[in-house]
Design a protein around this motif. Sequence first.
Motif, mmCIF file in Angstrom:
data_model
loop_
_atom_site.group_PDB
_atom_site.id
_atom_site.type_symbol
_atom_site.label_atom_id
_atom_site.label_comp_id
_atom_site.label_asym_id
_atom_site.label_seq_id
_atom_site.Cartn_x
_atom_site.Cartn_y
_atom_site.Cartn_z
ATOM 1 N N LYS A 256 0.810 -1.213 0.000
ATOM 2 C CA LYS A 256 0.000 0.000 0.000
ATOM 3 C C LYS A 256 0.843 1.262 0.000
ATOM 4 C CE LYS A 256 -4.195 -1.859 2.119
ATOM 5 N NZ LYS A 256 -5.219 -1.669 3.180
ATOM 6 N N ALA A 257 2.143 1.099 0.202
ATOM 7 C CA ALA A 257 3.050 2.243 0.236
ATOM 8 C C ALA A 257 4.458 1.769 -0.107
ATOM 9 C CB ALA A 257 3.051 2.904 1.615
ATOM 10 N N THR A 258 5.255 2.696 -0.624
ATOM 11 C CA THR A 258 6.665 2.411 -0.865
ATOM 12 C C THR A 258 7.493 3.376 -0.030
ATOM 13 O OG1 THR A 258 6.694 3.900 -2.787
ATOM 14 C CG2 THR A 258 6.314 1.533 -3.195
ATOM 15 N N GLY A 259 8.699 2.966 0.314
ATOM 16 C CA GLY A 259 9.515 3.815 1.157
ATOM 17 C C GLY A 259 10.965 3.416 1.154
ATOM 18 N N PHE A 260 11.705 3.993 2.074
ATOM 19 C CA PHE A 260 13.136 3.733 2.151
ATOM 20 C C PHE A 260 13.603 3.857 3.589
ATOM 21 C CE2 PHE A 260 12.593 8.264 1.362
ATOM 22 C CZ PHE A 260 13.452 8.859 2.268
ATOM 23 N N TYR A 268 20.574 3.830 14.740
ATOM 24 C CA TYR A 268 19.211 4.261 14.461
ATOM 25 C C TYR A 268 19.059 4.525 12.966
ATOM 26 C CZ TYR A 268 18.941 5.044 19.496
ATOM 27 O OH TYR A 268 18.979 4.874 20.849
ATOM 28 N N SER A 269 17.824 4.538 12.501
ATOM 29 C CA SER A 269 17.550 4.828 11.095
ATOM 30 C C SER A 269 16.252 5.614 10.973
ATOM 31 C CB SER A 269 17.430 3.531 10.275
ATOM 32 O OG SER A 269 18.657 2.842 10.210
ATOM 33 N N PHE A 270 16.138 6.329 9.881
ATOM 34 C CA PHE A 270 14.931 7.058 9.518
ATOM 35 C C PHE A 270 14.182 6.229 8.481
ATOM 36 C CE2 PHE A 270 12.541 10.071 6.920
ATOM 37 C CZ PHE A 270 12.007 10.955 7.846
ATOM 38 N N VAL A 271 12.916 5.991 8.716
ATOM 39 C CA VAL A 271 12.076 5.224 7.797
ATOM 40 C C VAL A 271 10.988 6.145 7.261
ATOM 41 C CG1 VAL A 271 10.474 3.287 7.559
ATOM 42 C CG2 VAL A 271 12.486 3.059 9.027
ATOM 43 N N ALA A 272 10.772 6.153 5.960
ATOM 44 C CA ALA A 272 9.706 6.946 5.354
ATOM 45 C C ALA A 272 8.847 6.051 4.480
ATOM 46 C CB ALA A 272 10.285 8.087 4.519
ATOM 47 N N MET A 273 7.530 6.232 4.556
ATOM 48 C CA MET A 273 6.590 5.444 3.770
ATOM 49 C C MET A 273 5.625 6.387 3.056
ATOM 50 S SD MET A 273 7.504 2.305 4.232
ATOM 51 C CE MET A 273 6.106 1.486 3.477
ATOM 52 N N LEU A 274 5.583 6.294 1.727
ATOM 53 C CA LEU A 274 4.720 7.129 0.899
ATOM 54 C C LEU A 274 3.570 6.284 0.369
ATOM 55 C CD1 LEU A 274 4.433 9.965 -0.523
ATOM 56 C CD2 LEU A 274 5.562 8.885 -2.494
ATOM 57 N N GLU A 301 14.141 -4.484 0.893
ATOM 58 C CA GLU A 301 14.939 -5.031 -0.202
ATOM 59 C C GLU A 301 16.210 -4.208 -0.404
ATOM 60 O OE1 GLU A 301 12.388 -6.368 -3.680
ATOM 61 O OE2 GLU A 301 11.039 -4.978 -2.648
ATOM 62 N N TYR A 302 17.270 -4.908 -0.759
ATOM 63 C CA TYR A 302 18.543 -4.232 -1.012
ATOM 64 C C TYR A 302 18.622 -3.813 -2.472
ATOM 65 C CZ TYR A 302 23.506 -3.349 -1.578
ATOM 66 O OH TYR A 302 24.711 -2.766 -1.874
ATOM 67 N N GLY A 303 19.025 -2.592 -2.708
ATOM 68 C CA GLY A 303 19.177 -2.090 -4.067
ATOM 69 C C GLY A 303 19.215 -0.578 -4.062
ATOM 70 N N THR A 304 19.343 0.005 -5.203
ATOM 71 C CA THR A 304 19.454 1.461 -5.310
ATOM 72 C C THR A 304 18.074 2.102 -5.315
ATOM 73 O OG1 THR A 304 21.488 1.255 -6.588
ATOM 74 C CG2 THR A 304 20.335 3.367 -6.689
ATOM 75 N N VAL A 305 17.895 3.078 -4.451
ATOM 76 C CA VAL A 305 16.653 3.842 -4.433
ATOM 77 C C VAL A 305 17.020 5.317 -4.288
ATOM 78 C CG1 VAL A 305 16.408 3.306 -1.959
ATOM 79 C CG2 VAL A 305 14.492 4.271 -3.208
ATOM 80 N N PHE A 306 16.620 6.099 -5.281
ATOM 81 C CA PHE A 306 16.873 7.532 -5.246
ATOM 82 C C PHE A 306 15.738 8.207 -4.491
ATOM 83 C CE2 PHE A 306 19.273 6.239 -9.047
ATOM 84 C CZ PHE A 306 20.512 6.745 -8.695
ATOM 85 N N THR A 307 16.102 9.010 -3.498
ATOM 86 C CA THR A 307 15.097 9.572 -2.599
ATOM 87 C C THR A 307 15.151 11.088 -2.584
ATOM 88 O OG1 THR A 307 16.455 9.688 -0.583
ATOM 89 C CG2 THR A 307 15.499 7.545 -1.140
#
Length: 417
Positions: A256-260, A268-274, A301-307
Amino acid sequence: MNFNQSFKRIICAVLASGMLMSVCACGGSMSKSTVDLMDGIRADSKKSAVSPGSEFIGGYADFAIDLFRQSAGDGKNTTISPLSVMLALAMTANGAEGETLAQMEKTLGGMDIDSLNKYLSYYVENLPSSQKSKITLANSVWLRNDENRLNVKDKFLKTNANYYNADAYSAPFDSGTLKDINNWVSKNTDGRIKEILDKIPADAVMYIINALTFDAEWLKPYTKDDVSNGEFNGADGKQKVEMMHSSESSYIDDGKATGFIKPYADGYSFVAMLPNEGVSIEEYIASMNGEKFVESVKNAEYGTVFTALPKFTTEYSAELSSALKAMGMTNAFDYENADFSGIGDKNYLFIGRVLHKTYISVNERGTKAGAATAVEVDYGAGLTETKYVTLDRPFVYAIIDDETSLPVFIGRVMNVK
């Protein structure tokens, strides 16, 4: 012997010496009418903290997402700290009995209070904290020095000192106390939450408070060349913003959403879901649950995501009693049914308000955040193709600790300005 002297003598007798290793901070100077009941007293270092497993992770995640869902209903920016709220309520639950306690335990992730104390104590003490990713917490209990309405049991104070390193203060609950409490919160949130209380009602006899700060630098900070002017399609219309661009390596798609995931420097990490096109932010939040959130983060998933992430700063405040009642914690707020006999020997206590405030700023260098919660007790896996996620409309975000993927903060951005 007056109330303050009597109570302090009881606490001295029941609290063994020893240092509690903790990330908690202490308050500053107080007015002359406020008495530090823990002055010269140390908590019991032999308490039994327990490393949290699936019971705690699942319960905390459910509580965090449910509270977020119940809080995010006004169409505005929302940010809560589930950790801050859980800590304040867990300390309060140490004085609950019967059905009141059962409802609080169910709301706080389904764990019995003894287990929750042990899990939270271990979890808080072992959260990552370094120069580049720092978290600090402080807890306190404030008592109205009126023995006609409140005679606090030593076990309640001892338990909260042992597991949460909670300071304890006795005060007249006048304008000086209001200033002392707000100064304590401001000091322990590094000035990010200036005040938690607007007033002290005449019926209030206790405040149980948590304060939390978070400071973290990005593992890979944005450079000047990574920032450009952009547009955010907010709930109030299009807004000119500064967009921060980066290439990340963890991509999330929960259907229902994609994110990074964008890592901070340490732990710690920042998670965003659009939400996907055609799925409103309200629909997406309504569909969220704790198990799915944790699984989505862990199975990224591991791979390149431009944000593209907009710089934003937001402050949020809420009175959470309605949200907590909707989550099943009703008796605690009901004068006739609340059972806080574990706090004091006069069983006329109930929760009047649960006040929560947060602050968060996300920019090129990293993130600064603060939270405070006050419980007012009243008498009476591979990715093969490049992906893109541009946060140019309302989105959900969280700050998680990497080991458990549990959110320390979680929120939504409806407008950037």
